[in-house]
Design an enzyme around this catalytic site. Structure first.
Site, PDB file in Angstrom:
ATOM      1  N   LYS A  98       0.841  -1.197   0.000  1.00 59.89           N
ATOM      2  CA  LYS A  98       0.000   0.000   0.000  1.00 59.89           C
ATOM      3  C   LYS A  98       0.880   1.252   0.000  1.00 59.89           C
ATOM      4  O   LYS A  98       0.645   2.187  -0.766  1.00 59.89           O
ATOM      5  CB  LYS A  98      -0.926   0.000   1.225  1.00 59.89           C
ATOM      6  CG  LYS A  98      -2.064  -1.000   1.118  1.00 59.89           C
ATOM      7  CD  LYS A  98      -2.801  -1.208   2.435  1.00 59.89           C
ATOM      8  CE  LYS A  98      -3.855  -2.310   2.266  1.00 59.89           C
ATOM      9  NZ  LYS A  98      -4.437  -2.769   3.522  1.00 59.89           N
ATOM     10  N   GLN A 116      -4.953  -1.612   9.602  1.00 63.57           N
ATOM     11  CA  GLN A 116      -4.881  -2.943   8.990  1.00 63.57           C
ATOM     12  C   GLN A 116      -5.502  -3.997   9.902  1.00 63.57           C
ATOM     13  O   GLN A 116      -5.213  -4.036  11.100  1.00 63.57           O
ATOM     14  CB  GLN A 116      -3.400  -3.284   8.690  1.00 63.57           C
ATOM     15  CG  GLN A 116      -3.185  -4.579   7.954  1.00 63.57           C
ATOM     16  CD  GLN A 116      -3.716  -4.576   6.523  1.00 63.57           C
ATOM     17  OE1 GLN A 116      -3.817  -3.537   5.881  1.00 63.57           O
ATOM     18  NE2 GLN A 116      -4.062  -5.744   6.023  1.00 63.57           N
ATOM     19  N   ASP A 130     -11.200   2.849   3.783  1.00 62.87           N
ATOM     20  CA  ASP A 130     -11.553   1.427   3.722  1.00 62.87           C
ATOM     21  C   ASP A 130     -13.051   1.244   3.466  1.00 62.87           C
ATOM     22  O   ASP A 130     -13.479   0.151   3.064  1.00 62.87           O
ATOM     23  CB  ASP A 130     -11.248   0.758   5.073  1.00 62.87           C
ATOM     24  CG  ASP A 130     -10.006  -0.111   5.053  1.00 62.87           C
ATOM     25  OD1 ASP A 130      -9.675  -0.640   3.987  1.00 62.87           O
ATOM     26  OD2 ASP A 130      -9.396  -0.258   6.127  1.00 62.87           O
TER      27      ASP A 130
HETATM   28  N1  GUN Z   1      -6.981  -6.782   5.989  1.00 60.24           N
HETATM   29  C1  GUN Z   1      -7.180  -7.463   4.835  1.00 60.24           C
HETATM   30  N2  GUN Z   1      -7.743  -6.668   3.909  1.00 60.24           N
HETATM   31  C2  GUN Z   1      -7.913  -5.463   4.493  1.00 60.24           C
HETATM   32  C3  GUN Z   1      -8.437  -4.230   4.028  1.00 60.24           C
HETATM   33  O1  GUN Z   1      -8.903  -4.070   2.897  1.00 60.24           O
HETATM   34  N3  GUN Z   1      -8.421  -3.215   4.924  1.00 60.24           N
HETATM   35  C4  GUN Z   1      -7.956  -3.359   6.193  1.00 60.24           C
HETATM   36  N4  GUN Z   1      -7.993  -2.306   7.004  1.00 60.24           N
HETATM   37  N5  GUN Z   1      -7.457  -4.495   6.648  1.00 60.24           N
HETATM   38  C5  GUN Z   1      -7.429  -5.536   5.798  1.00 60.24           C
END
Ligand code: GUN
Length: 296
Positions: A52, A96, A119
Site C-alpha cells: 500500500k 490494517q 476502507d
Molecule cells: N486486511 C485485509 N484486507 C484489508 C483491508 O482491505 N483493509 C484493512 N484495514 N485491513 C485488511
C-alpha cells in the site's frame, strides 16, 4: 475465455491518478496523504501494508505507516486515530486488520472519521452504499475494484443473476449490496451464499456472475459453474507446492484450471482482484483529498 486483467487495469488507474495528483500539486501545492496503522507483526499484513505504501509513492501521494506493538491497548490505538482525524494533512486512515484480540475492531472502525475512512468500513459509509449514494461515500476497496473491472471490461450485468459466496463485512456484504444497486455494472438479481447455506452448488450453478470470497483454496470447482458464467475470484490462499522454489504458491477460491474452459470471463490469482484493491484505496484517498479541497 476472457482473462480479466486486474494488474493491467490497476496500472492504468494508477497512471490516471498520477496525472491528477500532479495537477493538484501544481495548483494547490498539496497532495493526498494516506496513513496506515499496523498493530503487531502478522507477516501477511506486513506485506499488504508495504504494498500500500509503495503504491502511494508511485502515484505521488504521501504515505505514512505507523507500526504499533502487538501489546498496544485499545485506548492508545484510539488516541492515535483521534490525532489523525484532527490532522488536515491526513486524507485517509486505514487500520490494517486483523487486530490483536485485546482490541475491539468495531470500536476502531467507529473511531475513524467517516470522511477519512478510505476502507469504507464505517457504518456511515456502508449505510450510504446500501442506499445507493456511491458518490457520497467510500466504497470498500475490494468490492469497488470488482465493480471497476466489470465496468472496464463491459461485462453485461443488468438483470443478470449474481451469486456472491461469502458474507464478510469487508467483501461479501458490500459486494452483494453493490450488485443490487441500479447503477452501471450492477443492477443484478443477487443471491448470497455462506457457510450455513445448504447445497451451495445449487445456487452457484445459477450464477451468470459468480463472485467467490470464501477464503478457502479452490472451493469453487467446475461442476459448480454454469457454462458461460463470469467468475470473479477474491481469494488469496497460500498452498504447499513442492515444485516451486519457496515450496508454496498462491491460489484463489476458484479452481482456475478446471473452470477456465467453461467460463466466459475470469479473474486470475494473482493478478486479478488483488491489485485492484490497492488501486481503489488510492482512488478513495484521492477522492477524500479532492472533497476537502473543493476539487470535486
Ligand atoms: N486486511 C485485509 N484486507 C484489508 C483491508 O482491505 N483493509 C484493512 N484495514 N485491513 C485488511
Amino acid at each position: 475465455m476472457l482473462i480479466i486483467d486486474g494488474k493491467k487495469v490497476s496500472s492504468d488507474l494508477k497512471t490516471e491518478m498520477k496525472v491528477r495528483v500532479d495537477a493538484h500539486r501544481a495548483t494547490t501545492r498539496k497532495v493526498p496523504g494516506l496513513t496506515v496503522i499496523i498493530v503487531g507483526e502478522d507477516p501477511a499484513s506486513q506485506v499488504y501494508v508495504r504494498n500500500k505504501a509503495k503504491s502511494c509513492v508511485e502515484v505521488g501521494m504521501n504515505s505514512s505507516v505507523i507500526e504499533m506493538p502487538a501489546s498496544t491497548s485499545q485506548e492508545v490505538l484510539l488516541a492515535k486515530i483521534h490525532e489523525l482525524n484532527a490532522n488536515s494533512d491526513v486524507h485517509g486512515i486505514l487500520v490494517q486488520q486483523p487486530l490483536p484480540k485485546q482490541i475491539d475492531e468495531f470500536a476502531v472502525t467507529m473511531a475513524i472519521d467517516p470522511a477519512k475512512d478510505v476502507d469504507g468500513f464505517h457504518p456511515e459509509n456502508l449505510g450510504k452504499l446500501v442506499m445507493g449514494h456511491l458518490d457520497r461515500c467510500f466504497v470498500s476497496c475490494t468490492p469497488y475494484g470488482i465493480l471497476e473491472l466489470l465496468g472496464r471490461y463491459n461485462i453485461e450485468t443488468k438483470g443478470k443473476h449474481c451469486v456472491v459466496v461469502g458474507r464478510s463485512n469487508i467483501v461479501g456484504k458490500p459486494m452483494a449490496n453493490l450488485m443490487l444497486q441500479k447503477l452501471e455494472a450492477t443492477n443484478c438479481t443477487v443471491t448470497i451464499c455462506h457457510s450455513a447455506t445448504k447445497n451451495i452448488p445449487a445456487y452457484t450453478r445459477q450464477a451468470d456472475i459468480l463472485i467467490a470470497a470464501i477464503g478457502k483454496a479452490r472451493f469453487i470447482t467446475a461442476d459448480m459453474v454454469k457454462p458461460g458464467a463470469v467468475v470473479i475470484d477474491v481469494g488469496i490462499n497460500r498452498i504447499d507446492d513442492p515444485s516451486t522454489k519457496s515450496g508454496t504458491r498462491l491460489v484463489g477460491d476458484v479452481d482456475y484450471e478446471g473452470i477456465s474452459p467453461i467460463a466466459s470471463a475470469m479473474t486470475p490469482v494473482p493478478g486479478g482482484v488483488g491489485p485492484m484493491t490497492i488501486a481503489m484505496l488510492l482512488k478513495n484517498t484521492l477522492q477524500s483529498f479532492e472533497r476537502v479541497n473543493g476539487l470535486l
